[in-house]
Design a protein around this motif. Structure first.
Motif, PDB file in Angstrom:
ATOM      1  N   ALA A  81       0.841  -1.206   0.000  1.00  0.00           N
ATOM      2  CA  ALA A  81       0.000   0.000   0.000  1.00  0.00           C
ATOM      3  C   ALA A  81       0.873   1.252   0.000  1.00  0.00           C
ATOM      4  O   ALA A  81       0.585   2.219  -0.721  1.00  0.00           O
ATOM      5  CB  ALA A  81      -0.934  -0.010   1.213  1.00  0.00           C
ATOM      6  N   ARG A 101      -2.341   7.905  -0.117  1.00  0.00           N
ATOM      7  CA  ARG A 101      -3.783   7.621  -0.076  1.00  0.00           C
ATOM      8  C   ARG A 101      -4.044   6.117   0.074  1.00  0.00           C
ATOM      9  O   ARG A 101      -4.872   5.699   0.886  1.00  0.00           O
ATOM     10  CB  ARG A 101      -4.473   8.141  -1.324  1.00  0.00           C
ATOM     11  CG  ARG A 101      -5.985   7.916  -1.284  1.00  0.00           C
ATOM     12  CD  ARG A 101      -6.676   8.503  -2.455  1.00  0.00           C
ATOM     13  NE  ARG A 101      -6.451   9.945  -2.401  1.00  0.00           N
ATOM     14  CZ  ARG A 101      -6.836  10.795  -3.322  1.00  0.00           C
ATOM     15  NH1 ARG A 101      -7.479  10.373  -4.372  1.00  0.00           N
ATOM     16  NH2 ARG A 101      -6.604  12.080  -3.206  1.00  0.00           N
ATOM     17  N   SER A 102      -3.325   5.309  -0.683  1.00  0.00           N
ATOM     18  CA  SER A 102      -3.495   3.859  -0.606  1.00  0.00           C
ATOM     19  C   SER A 102      -3.100   3.332   0.772  1.00  0.00           C
ATOM     20  O   SER A 102      -3.794   2.493   1.348  1.00  0.00           O
ATOM     21  CB  SER A 102      -2.654   3.176  -1.690  1.00  0.00           C
ATOM     22  OG  SER A 102      -2.808   1.788  -1.626  1.00  0.00           O
ATOM     23  N   GLU A 103      -1.994   3.839   1.302  1.00  0.00           N
ATOM     24  CA  GLU A 103      -1.579   3.378   2.628  1.00  0.00           C
ATOM     25  C   GLU A 103      -2.571   3.833   3.697  1.00  0.00           C
ATOM     26  O   GLU A 103      -2.886   3.082   4.616  1.00  0.00           O
ATOM     27  CB  GLU A 103      -0.172   3.857   2.976  1.00  0.00           C
ATOM     28  CG  GLU A 103       0.307   3.235   4.275  1.00  0.00           C
ATOM     29  CD  GLU A 103       1.778   3.425   4.540  1.00  0.00           C
ATOM     30  OE1 GLU A 103       2.366   2.501   5.113  1.00  0.00           O
ATOM     31  OE2 GLU A 103       2.332   4.485   4.190  1.00  0.00           O
ATOM     32  N   GLN A 104      -3.090   5.040   3.556  1.00  0.00           N
ATOM     33  CA  GLN A 104      -4.086   5.531   4.511  1.00  0.00           C
ATOM     34  C   GLN A 104      -5.319   4.625   4.499  1.00  0.00           C
ATOM     35  O   GLN A 104      -5.845   4.275   5.563  1.00  0.00           O
ATOM     36  CB  GLN A 104      -4.486   6.969   4.175  1.00  0.00           C
ATOM     37  CG  GLN A 104      -5.361   7.616   5.211  1.00  0.00           C
ATOM     38  CD  GLN A 104      -4.571   8.015   6.451  1.00  0.00           C
ATOM     39  OE1 GLN A 104      -3.640   8.798   6.365  1.00  0.00           O
ATOM     40  NE2 GLN A 104      -4.941   7.495   7.603  1.00  0.00           N
ATOM     41  N   GLN A 105      -5.751   4.204   3.312  1.00  0.00           N
ATOM     42  CA  GLN A 105      -6.901   3.305   3.214  1.00  0.00           C
ATOM     43  C   GLN A 105      -6.594   1.954   3.864  1.00  0.00           C
ATOM     44  O   GLN A 105      -7.442   1.391   4.563  1.00  0.00           O
ATOM     45  CB  GLN A 105      -7.307   3.114   1.752  1.00  0.00           C
ATOM     46  CG  GLN A 105      -7.927   4.350   1.141  1.00  0.00           C
ATOM     47  CD  GLN A 105      -8.121   4.231  -0.363  1.00  0.00           C
ATOM     48  OE1 GLN A 105      -7.522   3.386  -1.031  1.00  0.00           O
ATOM     49  NE2 GLN A 105      -8.973   5.096  -0.908  1.00  0.00           N
ATOM     50  N   PHE A 106      -5.381   1.445   3.624  1.00  0.00           N
ATOM     51  CA  PHE A 106      -4.999   0.176   4.232  1.00  0.00           C
ATOM     52  C   PHE A 106      -5.012   0.288   5.757  1.00  0.00           C
ATOM     53  O   PHE A 106      -5.575  -0.570   6.446  1.00  0.00           O
ATOM     54  CB  PHE A 106      -3.599  -0.263   3.752  1.00  0.00           C
ATOM     55  CG  PHE A 106      -3.097  -1.477   4.477  1.00  0.00           C
ATOM     56  CD1 PHE A 106      -3.506  -2.742   4.099  1.00  0.00           C
ATOM     57  CD2 PHE A 106      -2.246  -1.356   5.559  1.00  0.00           C
ATOM     58  CE1 PHE A 106      -3.061  -3.870   4.784  1.00  0.00           C
ATOM     59  CE2 PHE A 106      -1.793  -2.472   6.251  1.00  0.00           C
ATOM     60  CZ  PHE A 106      -2.206  -3.734   5.860  1.00  0.00           C
ATOM     61  N   THR A 159      -6.618   2.353   7.660  1.00  0.00           N
ATOM     62  CA  THR A 159      -7.988   2.511   8.154  1.00  0.00           C
ATOM     63  C   THR A 159      -8.716   1.167   8.158  1.00  0.00           C
ATOM     64  O   THR A 159      -9.396   0.825   9.129  1.00  0.00           O
ATOM     65  CB  THR A 159      -8.747   3.536   7.296  1.00  0.00           C
ATOM     66  OG1 THR A 159      -8.059   4.798   7.381  1.00  0.00           O
ATOM     67  CG2 THR A 159     -10.179   3.711   7.760  1.00  0.00           C
ATOM     68  N   SER A 160      -8.532   0.380   7.105  1.00  0.00           N
ATOM     69  CA  SER A 160      -9.248  -0.897   6.999  1.00  0.00           C
ATOM     70  C   SER A 160      -8.680  -1.981   7.912  1.00  0.00           C
ATOM     71  O   SER A 160      -9.370  -2.954   8.205  1.00  0.00           O
ATOM     72  CB  SER A 160      -9.262  -1.391   5.552  1.00  0.00           C
ATOM     73  OG  SER A 160      -7.967  -1.807   5.154  1.00  0.00           O
ATOM     74  N   ASP A 197      -3.911  10.878  10.333  1.00  0.00           N
ATOM     75  CA  ASP A 197      -3.557  11.248   8.975  1.00  0.00           C
ATOM     76  C   ASP A 197      -2.052  11.041   8.820  1.00  0.00           C
ATOM     77  O   ASP A 197      -1.282  11.367   9.726  1.00  0.00           O
ATOM     78  CB  ASP A 197      -3.937  12.708   8.727  1.00  0.00           C
ATOM     79  CG  ASP A 197      -3.705  13.097   7.293  1.00  0.00           C
ATOM     80  OD1 ASP A 197      -2.558  13.475   6.962  1.00  0.00           O
ATOM     81  OD2 ASP A 197      -4.649  13.007   6.497  1.00  0.00           O
TER      82      ASP A 197
END
Length: 148
Positions: free
Chosen positions: A47, A53-58, A60-61, A73
């Motif tokens: 990620a 952005r991709s790492e932030q989504q990872f 969070t999930s 953030d």
């Protein structure tokens, strides 16, 4: 000489109980799944390679569900982590600093080497310990909070 043998046998028994995933007092602890924990870090790094952005989504999930409100953030950086899986061990008594909530599942601790990047530049490295929670066959982590 006999005292030395007793000490050696006691050390061997203690090491055997540690390898079996038990505390010294004999309370059984589940053995960590190194493959599951390793995949968590592989996915984290994949990620990060795709950007903030991709790492932030990872993050969070995969945040430990009981602490979903504590995702920070990334402040424009990506963070990769290289675990030393030989150090992976149960950490059943650990609690999140500043909280009286305990994560559900099994808590493990592993030594990691972190690399913080902003764009293509390394802006920091750190060696430390990271907790991973295994619950329901899935690995969860705690999103890091870079300095603002």
């Amino acid at each position: 000489m006999a005292d030395g043998r007793v000490i050696a046998l006691a050390a061997l028994a203690l090491a055997a109980s540690a390898l079996a995933g038990c505390t010294v007092a004999g309370t059984p602890q589940p053995s960590p799944d190194p493959g599951l924990v390793s995949r968590y870090f592989t996915d984290l790094d994949a990620a990060a390679a795709q950007g903030v952005r991709s790492e932030q989504q990872f993050l969070t999930s995969t945040q430990v569900p009981a602490f979903a409100d504590r995702v920070c953030d990334l402040n424009g950086v990506t963070i990769t982590a290289t675990p030393t899986l030989a150090t992976l061990r149960p950490d059943p008594g650990w609690t999140v600093p500043g909280s009286d909530k305990r994560p559900s599942g099994s808590v493990y601790v592993v030594a990691v080497s972190l690399t913080i990047r902003q764009g293509n530049s390394v802006v920091g490295t750190q060696i430390g310990s990271q907790r991973v929670v295994v619950d329901g066959g899935r690995a969860y982590g705690f999103a890091p909070c870079p300095a603002q």
